[in-house]
Design an enzyme around this catalytic site. Sequence first.
Site, PDB file in Angstrom:
ATOM      1  N   ILE A  10      39.764 -21.263  -2.816  1.00 62.93           N
ATOM      2  CA  ILE A  10      40.570 -22.336  -2.253  1.00 62.93           C
ATOM      3  C   ILE A  10      40.526 -23.483  -3.251  1.00 62.93           C
ATOM      4  CG2 ILE A  10      40.505 -24.181  -0.536  1.00 62.93           C
ATOM      5  CD1 ILE A  10      41.861 -21.803   0.519  1.00 62.93           C
ATOM      6  N   ASP A  11      41.679 -24.035  -3.570  1.00 64.27           N
ATOM      7  CA  ASP A  11      41.740 -25.230  -4.407  1.00 64.27           C
ATOM      8  C   ASP A  11      41.817 -26.464  -3.513  1.00 64.27           C
ATOM      9  OD1 ASP A  11      41.794 -23.567  -6.578  1.00 64.27           O
ATOM     10  OD2 ASP A  11      43.918 -23.866  -7.031  1.00 64.27           O
ATOM     11  N   THR A 244      48.070 -27.020 -13.429  1.00 69.81           N
ATOM     12  CA  THR A 244      47.139 -26.079 -12.815  1.00 69.81           C
ATOM     13  C   THR A 244      47.827 -24.736 -12.583  1.00 69.81           C
ATOM     14  OG1 THR A 244      46.093 -27.921 -11.651  1.00 69.81           O
ATOM     15  CG2 THR A 244      45.543 -25.711 -10.903  1.00 69.81           C
ATOM     16  N   ASP A 248      47.406 -18.858 -15.720  1.00 70.66           N
ATOM     17  CA  ASP A 248      47.347 -17.678 -14.854  1.00 70.66           C
ATOM     18  C   ASP A 248      48.734 -17.090 -14.644  1.00 70.66           C
ATOM     19  OD1 ASP A 248      44.596 -17.981 -14.533  1.00 70.66           O
ATOM     20  OD2 ASP A 248      44.821 -19.267 -12.781  1.00 70.66           O
TER      21      ASP A 248
END
EC number: 2.7.1.15
Length: 305
Positions: A10-11, A244, A248
């Site tokens: 969880i961010d 962010t 990815d």
Amino acid sequence: MITIFGSINIDLVCRTAHLPRPGETVPGSDYQLIAGGKGANQALAARRAGAAVRLVGAVGADDMAAIALSELNAAGTDLASVVTRGPTTGMAIITVDQHAENTIVLSPGANARLVASDLGEGRLGEGDTLLLQMEVPFAESLEAARRAKAAGARVMLSIAPFLPVERAALVDVDIILVNETEAGDLARHLGLPVGPDGAATVATLAEALQRTVIATLGADGAVAAHQGETIRVASLPVVPVDTTGAGDTFAGVTAALLDQGEPLSVAMQYAAVAGALACTREGAQPSFPLRGAIDEALAAVPSFP
């Protein structure tokens, strides 16, 4: 099929005018709880790019687990290999400033309990892809790589967040993914010269390791050294809101396009554009583009046919 062996977090995200210095308290926005973790992020990015994706990971026996898996569930990711281990789901505490730069503190939680046997028997085969990162126990990732390679699968390793990796650890890895800073860090760790730019460092690493090495270069796109060839791709000009998850996104989309049979140059171009698009929205997973959005944006990249 792509199998992701990696982290689920969880961010907890808070925005502020500037990142705090040591000992400084700064006012921030209301916090957000956003699904994240490099393994989960890469799985979702690959899935939204059109790939069939299985995630092998671990969550805690807490209320955060359902939030951590929500975006993946909605996208139709195979979560049958996600296990519950320990009391807490991994959490990244993220501060984002007005320039879209960020700092991250990572609490691993259940990710620290993931083991290679969670891959299951006979789930990887010829033509499959295994994608790894550095947020679960590295020894277990190396064992996962060994099993995948023995089964005939392609193995990709994203060395993020950066940890020193020895040459012997890369014996079962086909493709190494880094950003420009990580490329320099890896070269220095291995006693190799750092070039004047990312392309030179990537070429040095690829020659020394006899592996394909890909480096993301932010607004300058990405570069790879592959079988003696240098591949460069452009990014998409954007105004970043939050970086962010951009790396990815690149990793997941690269894996997706390779898994669909595209050459590395095409996979990287799709991935660079997808990474740029991911910077235009807040948060990691909510920002990952669908395949249609990537296709549309590619029309604005002059180097892409």
